[in-house]
Scaffold this motif. Structure first.
Motif, PDB file in Angstrom:
ATOM      1  N   ASP A   1       0.851  -1.185   0.000  1.00 42.44           N
ATOM      2  CA  ASP A   1       0.000   0.000   0.000  1.00 42.44           C
ATOM      3  C   ASP A   1       0.891   1.241   0.000  1.00 42.44           C
ATOM      4  O   ASP A   1       2.085   1.159  -0.324  1.00 42.44           O
ATOM      5  CB  ASP A   1      -0.974  -0.012   1.185  1.00 42.44           C
ATOM      6  N   ARG A   2       0.348   2.373   0.355  1.00 39.61           N
ATOM      7  CA  ARG A   2       1.030   3.660   0.239  1.00 39.61           C
ATOM      8  C   ARG A   2       2.223   3.821   1.176  1.00 39.61           C
ATOM      9  O   ARG A   2       3.089   4.680   0.937  1.00 39.61           O
ATOM     10  CB  ARG A   2       0.023   4.793   0.495  1.00 39.61           C
ATOM     11  N   LEU A   3       2.281   3.041   2.252  1.00 38.07           N
ATOM     12  CA  LEU A   3       3.278   3.302   3.285  1.00 38.07           C
ATOM     13  C   LEU A   3       4.714   2.918   2.925  1.00 38.07           C
ATOM     14  O   LEU A   3       5.644   3.682   3.240  1.00 38.07           O
ATOM     15  CB  LEU A   3       2.857   2.638   4.594  1.00 38.07           C
ATOM     16  N   PRO A   4       4.993   1.762   2.296  1.00 39.34           N
ATOM     17  CA  PRO A   4       6.402   1.445   1.999  1.00 39.34           C
ATOM     18  C   PRO A   4       7.120   2.492   1.145  1.00 39.34           C
ATOM     19  O   PRO A   4       8.229   2.908   1.502  1.00 39.34           O
ATOM     20  CB  PRO A   4       6.310   0.077   1.313  1.00 39.34           C
ATOM     21  N   PRO A   5       6.547   2.971   0.032  1.00 41.10           N
ATOM     22  CA  PRO A   5       7.287   3.989  -0.731  1.00 41.10           C
ATOM     23  C   PRO A   5       7.403   5.305   0.028  1.00 41.10           C
ATOM     24  O   PRO A   5       8.413   6.014  -0.089  1.00 41.10           O
ATOM     25  CB  PRO A   5       6.473   4.144  -2.017  1.00 41.10           C
ATOM     26  N   PHE A   6       6.377   5.647   0.800  1.00 42.03           N
ATOM     27  CA  PHE A   6       6.454   6.864   1.603  1.00 42.03           C
ATOM     28  C   PHE A   6       7.603   6.768   2.604  1.00 42.03           C
ATOM     29  O   PHE A   6       8.413   7.705   2.738  1.00 42.03           O
ATOM     30  CB  PHE A   6       5.133   7.086   2.334  1.00 42.03           C
ATOM     31  N   ASN A   7       7.698   5.647   3.297  1.00 46.52           N
ATOM     32  CA  ASN A   7       8.775   5.471   4.276  1.00 46.52           C
ATOM     33  C   ASN A   7      10.143   5.437   3.606  1.00 46.52           C
ATOM     34  O   ASN A   7      11.135   5.916   4.168  1.00 46.52           O
ATOM     35  CB  ASN A   7       8.543   4.198   5.083  1.00 46.52           C
TER      36      ASN A   7
END
Length: 265
Positions: free
Chosen positions: A38-44
């Motif tokens: 979901d959105r969290l891995p690339p954001f992190n």
């Protein structure tokens, strides 16, 4: 935000850099997630480098035309709208430099970044695809029975049954010399990353796209970077290196003419 594709409520995560000054235009990076993420891995992955660079950062969940969750969107029209809607939302709430909007993604995120930028050549100043698959037919063919079933659920069948859906979600068709969205990459700066031991998205996906773009446009601003490792190995220079490369490009004046292929009216 509300999807302009289907009216559904979708989620994204964003970061405002510490150095941001209201009213002062800042670059925006859209970072896209991989298959079954979901959105969290690339954001992190990108939050530290984006903050250091003074860039706005946003990572949307990408939903499918059929599958509502973010894991199996596969460059659906819905996911393309998720990207454009995120840009619109950020631009309405913060001062975004329209000449410095960038897009990157890994795996499925790379696939979606490539297709979305191809269809919107006046939106993104540069594109970085980290091990994005460039032919959904080949990625289906290389996949396990489980992966094939999940792809087929989203696109409506196997490549023989749902040819159009596979084609419209791929940079390339079945063969390296059969162009699809390649036509649109005459002047869009593009960096392709590929790991030599990647079995999840094999090296040939990036190599075939690089070869096809240069066959059509020998002076196209495309760059292929290969490196030892698999799908989990960090790219050379990491997220900061991707941002550094993207930041060397600024969206210029529109060309007097260009060729384009699209799957929409």
């Amino acid at each position: 935000f509300t999807s302009t594709y289907d009216g559904s409520t979708q989620q994204a995560v964003m970061q405002v850099p510490a150095a941001y000054q209201p009213g002062q235009a800042a670059p925006l990076l859209i970072a896209l997630h991989d298959w079954e993420e979901d959105r969290l891995p690339p954001f992190n992955d990108f939050k530290t480098a984006a903050d250091s660079a003074g860039w706005l950062l946003a990572s949307p969940n990408m939903h499918g035309n059929v599958t509502p969750g973010p894991g199996h969107a596969l460059a659906s029209l819905a996911s393309q709208h998720d990207i454009l809607d995120t840009i619109q939302w950020v631009s309405q709430h913060y001062t975004v430099d329209p000449s410095r909007i960038y897009i990157t993604g890994k795996g499925m995120g790379g696939q979606t970044a490539l297709v979305t930028a191809a269809k919107h050549p006046g939106t993104f100043a540069a594109v970085a695809s980290d091990r994005g698959f460039t032919s959904l037919v080949f990625w289906w063919d290389d996949g396990s029975a489980d992966r094939r079933a999940k792809i087929e659920q989203e696109v409506g069948g196997n490549p023989d049954v749902a040819q159009w859906e596979y084609q419209r979600r791929s940079m390339l068709r079945e063969f390296v010399d059969t162009f699809n969205y390649v036509t649109n990459y005459e002047s869009i700066p593009l960096r392709l990353y590929a790991a030599t031991e990647d079995t999840f998205v094999p090296l040939y996906h990036a190599v075939n796209l690089n070869t096809s773009i240069l066959a059509a446009y020998p002076t196209a601003p495309v760059m292929l970077t290969t490196f030892p490792g698999d799908h989990a190995t960090p790219v050379p220079g990491g997220p900061a290196g991707i941002i550094q490369w993207l930041g060397t490009h600024v969206l210029g004046a529109p060309p007097t003419q260009f060729n384009a292929v699209t799957d929409e009216n």
